[in-house]
Design an enzyme around this catalytic site. Sequence first.
Site, PDB file in Angstrom:
ATOM      1  CG  HIS A  27      -1.747  -1.034   1.471  1.00 18.58           C
ATOM      2  ND1 HIS A  27      -2.858  -1.245   0.841  1.00 18.58           N
ATOM      3  CD2 HIS A  27      -1.741  -2.242   2.315  1.00 18.58           C
ATOM      4  CE1 HIS A  27      -3.316  -2.428   1.136  1.00 18.58           C
ATOM      5  NE2 HIS A  27      -2.847  -3.088   2.186  1.00 18.58           N
TER       6      HIS A  27
HETATM    7  O1  RIB Z   1      -4.846   0.028   4.896  1.00 21.82           O
HETATM    8  C1  RIB Z   1      -3.520  -0.041   4.850  1.00 21.82           C
HETATM    9  C2  RIB Z   1      -2.913   1.145   5.652  1.00 21.82           C
HETATM   10  O2  RIB Z   1      -2.875   0.630   6.971  1.00 21.82           O
HETATM   11  C3  RIB Z   1      -1.251   1.014   5.400  1.00 21.82           C
HETATM   12  O3  RIB Z   1      -0.676   2.277   5.504  1.00 21.82           O
HETATM   13  C4  RIB Z   1      -0.890   0.284   6.518  1.00 21.82           C
HETATM   14  O4  RIB Z   1       0.625   0.506   6.729  1.00 21.82           O
HETATM   15  C5  RIB Z   1      -1.385   0.518   7.511  1.00 21.82           C
HETATM   16  O5  RIB Z   1      -1.208   1.566   8.124  1.00 21.82           O
END
Ligand code: RIB
Length: 299
Positions: free
Chosen positions: A232
């Site tokens: 992500h």
């Molecule tokens: O939903 C994904 C996000 O939530 C990413 O930033 C992961 O590191 C968590 O913080």
Amino acid sequence: MTAVLIDCDPGIDDALALALAVASPELEVRAVTCVAGNRPVAVTAVNARRLLDLFGRPDIPVYAGGARPLLYPEPRTNLVHGEDGLGGVVLGRDARPVAAEHAADALAHLLLSPSGADLTVVAMGPLTNLALAEIRHPGLLARARGIHIMGGAVHCPGNVTPAAEFNFWADPAAAHVVMTAGARLNVFPLDVTGQAAMTPAWLAGLAARPAKSARALAAMLAVYGAQDPLLHDACPVAALLRPRLFSGAAGRLEVEWRPGPEEGRSRLHPDGEATAMINTGLDTDGLLSLMAERLASLP
Ligand code: RIB
Ligand code: CA
């Protein structure tokens, strides 16, 4: 050269994003600010300090910030990244201390400085620090050159509730403050990060590298990948390096901040002026090869 401040909650995908940023000569990482998210802020801040030292960047200051969401007394965390937030991978000797200044104040000082208009903020955790800074200095976030945000889920289900993605769910009110601050927002929701899946071959390539950073990242990602193979947080950083990897459209993005089963939901408002670029398309192979290329330069 693009000046950036990275606000994060390491967190293994945050660790990869930090590595990509410091390994890319196009970016000048001026500061890293940390927030409660994947793990409590005392953990995320020490993790960021340790990671930057591992990547050969002890010069980059790390600041600890919001320990809890705006509306709730306790942080909303998860165990996807393990108790220590880095999959149990030990990064060597004890970490050096983080800076004394609060992250929201450090963010404000950088944005209020004469070069503040050159700064791009890359946020990859709950938006508590950005919201605190904006509340203290109305109009602050609009001073930034841009704000890249990993968060939200627009046309797809959330990953922590059916309605919400973790970063927006962990501090919905902060997400609302940032979405309505009039800043130049470039948002990377699950709609696009859901395409950022690492492959076994890519991970094996990283693990085979002799450098300590690559081996540590590969070990962390092996743990993380067992629950979530999606990189992500690399997306908002990669978009600064290769914008053509991404596609999307502008829209008026709103976040449900009121407590309840819908809290943290991000939705497109059909009317009114666009408030954000919302990314929905990704060249996954291009992202993976960019990261493999850049991570090779780390010590
Ligand atoms: O939903 C994904 C996000 O939530 C990413 O930033 C992961 O590191 C968590 O913080
Ligand atoms: Ca994160």
